[in-house]
Scaffold this motif. Sequence first.
Motif, PDB file in Angstrom:
ATOM      1  N   SER A  17       0.826  -1.207   0.000  1.00 15.28           N
ATOM      2  CA  SER A  17       0.000   0.000   0.000  1.00 15.28           C
ATOM      3  C   SER A  17       0.860   1.256   0.000  1.00 15.28           C
ATOM      4  O   SER A  17       1.983   1.247   0.503  1.00 15.28           O
ATOM      5  CB  SER A  17      -0.917   0.035   1.235  1.00 15.28           C
ATOM      6  OG  SER A  17      -1.806  -1.054   1.261  1.00 15.28           O
ATOM      7  N   LEU A  18       0.303   2.302  -0.566  1.00 16.63           N
ATOM      8  CA  LEU A  18       0.889   3.630  -0.508  1.00 16.63           C
ATOM      9  C   LEU A  18      -0.230   4.647  -0.395  1.00 16.63           C
ATOM     10  O   LEU A  18      -1.345   4.393  -0.874  1.00 16.63           O
ATOM     11  CB  LEU A  18       1.706   3.937  -1.774  1.00 16.63           C
ATOM     12  CG  LEU A  18       3.093   3.309  -1.930  1.00 16.63           C
ATOM     13  CD1 LEU A  18       3.631   3.613  -3.322  1.00 16.63           C
ATOM     14  CD2 LEU A  18       4.053   3.809  -0.869  1.00 16.63           C
ATOM     15  N   ARG A  19       0.078   5.793   0.187  1.00 16.84           N
ATOM     16  CA  ARG A  19      -0.884   6.894   0.192  1.00 16.84           C
ATOM     17  C   ARG A  19      -0.221   8.118  -0.418  1.00 16.84           C
ATOM     18  O   ARG A  19       0.799   8.605   0.091  1.00 16.84           O
ATOM     19  CB  ARG A  19      -1.370   7.225   1.603  1.00 16.84           C
ATOM     20  CG  ARG A  19      -2.510   8.245   1.576  1.00 16.84           C
ATOM     21  CD  ARG A  19      -3.067   8.567   2.946  1.00 16.84           C
ATOM     22  NE  ARG A  19      -2.207   9.460   3.708  1.00 16.84           N
ATOM     23  CZ  ARG A  19      -2.633  10.201   4.724  1.00 16.84           C
ATOM     24  NH1 ARG A  19      -3.904  10.159   5.100  1.00 16.84           N
ATOM     25  NH2 ARG A  19      -1.788  10.979   5.367  1.00 16.84           N
ATOM     26  N   LEU A  20      -0.818   8.591  -1.486  1.00 12.32           N
ATOM     27  CA  LEU A  20      -0.327   9.790  -2.152  1.00 12.32           C
ATOM     28  C   LEU A  20      -1.042  11.015  -1.608  1.00 12.32           C
ATOM     29  O   LEU A  20      -2.224  10.952  -1.264  1.00 12.32           O
ATOM     30  CB  LEU A  20      -0.545   9.702  -3.652  1.00 12.32           C
ATOM     31  CG  LEU A  20       0.043   8.485  -4.365  1.00 12.32           C
ATOM     32  CD1 LEU A  20      -0.202   8.593  -5.862  1.00 12.32           C
ATOM     33  CD2 LEU A  20       1.510   8.320  -4.063  1.00 12.32           C
ATOM     34  N   ARG A  66      -9.762  -0.989  -4.867  1.00 16.97           N
ATOM     35  CA  ARG A  66      -8.389  -0.997  -4.323  1.00 16.97           C
ATOM     36  C   ARG A  66      -7.919   0.411  -3.939  1.00 16.97           C
ATOM     37  O   ARG A  66      -7.164   0.557  -2.980  1.00 16.97           O
ATOM     38  CB  ARG A  66      -7.415  -1.574  -5.363  1.00 16.97           C
ATOM     39  CG  ARG A  66      -7.722  -2.997  -5.775  1.00 16.97           C
ATOM     40  CD  ARG A  66      -6.618  -3.572  -6.649  1.00 16.97           C
ATOM     41  NE  ARG A  66      -6.442  -2.838  -7.899  1.00 16.97           N
ATOM     42  CZ  ARG A  66      -5.308  -2.254  -8.275  1.00 16.97           C
ATOM     43  NH1 ARG A  66      -4.245  -2.302  -7.498  1.00 16.97           N
ATOM     44  NH2 ARG A  66      -5.230  -1.624  -9.440  1.00 16.97           N
ATOM     45  N   PHE A  67      -8.353   1.411  -4.687  1.00 15.10           N
ATOM     46  CA  PHE A  67      -7.924   2.788  -4.430  1.00 15.10           C
ATOM     47  C   PHE A  67      -9.084   3.599  -3.864  1.00 15.10           C
ATOM     48  O   PHE A  67     -10.244   3.369  -4.217  1.00 15.10           O
ATOM     49  CB  PHE A  67      -7.463   3.459  -5.725  1.00 15.10           C
ATOM     50  CG  PHE A  67      -6.179   2.933  -6.297  1.00 15.10           C
ATOM     51  CD1 PHE A  67      -5.567   1.786  -5.820  1.00 15.10           C
ATOM     52  CD2 PHE A  67      -5.566   3.608  -7.346  1.00 15.10           C
ATOM     53  CE1 PHE A  67      -4.392   1.309  -6.359  1.00 15.10           C
ATOM     54  CE2 PHE A  67      -4.384   3.165  -7.901  1.00 15.10           C
ATOM     55  CZ  PHE A  67      -3.796   2.004  -7.398  1.00 15.10           C
ATOM     56  N   THR A  68      -8.757   4.568  -3.016  1.00  9.88           N
ATOM     57  CA  THR A  68      -9.755   5.463  -2.454  1.00  9.88           C
ATOM     58  C   THR A  68      -9.245   6.899  -2.512  1.00  9.88           C
ATOM     59  O   THR A  68      -8.150   7.182  -2.016  1.00  9.88           O
ATOM     60  CB  THR A  68     -10.083   5.102  -0.996  1.00  9.88           C
ATOM     61  OG1 THR A  68     -10.526   3.747  -0.925  1.00  9.88           O
ATOM     62  CG2 THR A  68     -11.171   6.018  -0.459  1.00  9.88           C
ATOM     63  N   LEU A  80      -4.823   9.904  -2.164  1.00  2.00           N
ATOM     64  CA  LEU A  80      -5.159   8.684  -2.891  1.00  2.00           C
ATOM     65  C   LEU A  80      -4.570   7.521  -2.103  1.00  2.00           C
ATOM     66  O   LEU A  80      -3.351   7.340  -2.068  1.00  2.00           O
ATOM     67  CB  LEU A  80      -4.609   8.700  -4.313  1.00  2.00           C
ATOM     68  CG  LEU A  80      -5.005   7.494  -5.156  1.00  2.00           C
ATOM     69  CD1 LEU A  80      -6.515   7.522  -5.458  1.00  2.00           C
ATOM     70  CD2 LEU A  80      -4.217   7.430  -6.463  1.00  2.00           C
ATOM     71  N   GLN A  81      -5.439   6.777  -1.437  1.00  2.00           N
ATOM     72  CA  GLN A  81      -5.016   5.574  -0.735  1.00  2.00           C
ATOM     73  C   GLN A  81      -5.010   4.417  -1.713  1.00  2.00           C
ATOM     74  O   GLN A  81      -6.048   4.112  -2.310  1.00  2.00           O
ATOM     75  CB  GLN A  81      -5.955   5.273   0.435  1.00  2.00           C
ATOM     76  CG  GLN A  81      -5.606   4.014   1.205  1.00  2.00           C
ATOM     77  CD  GLN A  81      -4.274   4.110   1.925  1.00  2.00           C
ATOM     78  OE1 GLN A  81      -3.980   5.121   2.558  1.00  2.00           O
ATOM     79  NE2 GLN A  81      -3.466   3.060   1.834  1.00  2.00           N
ATOM     80  N   MET A  82      -3.867   3.793  -1.871  1.00  2.00           N
ATOM     81  CA  MET A  82      -3.727   2.708  -2.836  1.00  2.00           C
ATOM     82  C   MET A  82      -3.383   1.427  -2.093  1.00  2.00           C
ATOM     83  O   MET A  82      -2.324   1.336  -1.462  1.00  2.00           O
ATOM     84  CB  MET A  82      -2.632   3.045  -3.852  1.00  2.00           C
ATOM     85  CG  MET A  82      -2.836   4.391  -4.547  1.00  2.00           C
ATOM     86  SD  MET A  82      -1.650   4.697  -5.878  1.00  2.00           S
ATOM     87  CE  MET A  82      -0.127   4.785  -4.939  1.00  2.00           C
TER      88      MET A  82
END
Length: 125
Positions: A17-20, A66-68, A80-82
Amino acid sequence: QIHPVESGGGSVEAGGSLRLSCKMSKSITNYNCMGWFRQPPGNRREGVASSNGIGGTTYADSVKGRFTISRDNTENTLYLQMNSLKPEDTGVYYCAAAYSETWCPTLRPFGTTYWGKGTLVTVSS
């Protein structure tokens, strides 16, 4: 400065996971439409997700579930939570914002839209 500033990219393994973050210098409540786009290596830029600021969101089929995308008005930031990242999610991710344009439902920006310089996401298998 009116252009977005992205951060949060990096290298992760598949399934990670990553959060942009996309920081704006002014209140993001001014922006009718904000969104995330990405450009995979050797490919054209494509829409990922958008937020119209009144609760409406749009996602590309490839990232649904998957993304929020979310807004924090107090921080003037779009996120963008991925999750469950895949190698095909690799690319440079760009944030875009527009005061009056209405491209949110289509993820096809037009008119006066402000773009950030991008942040690189690399997902390894």
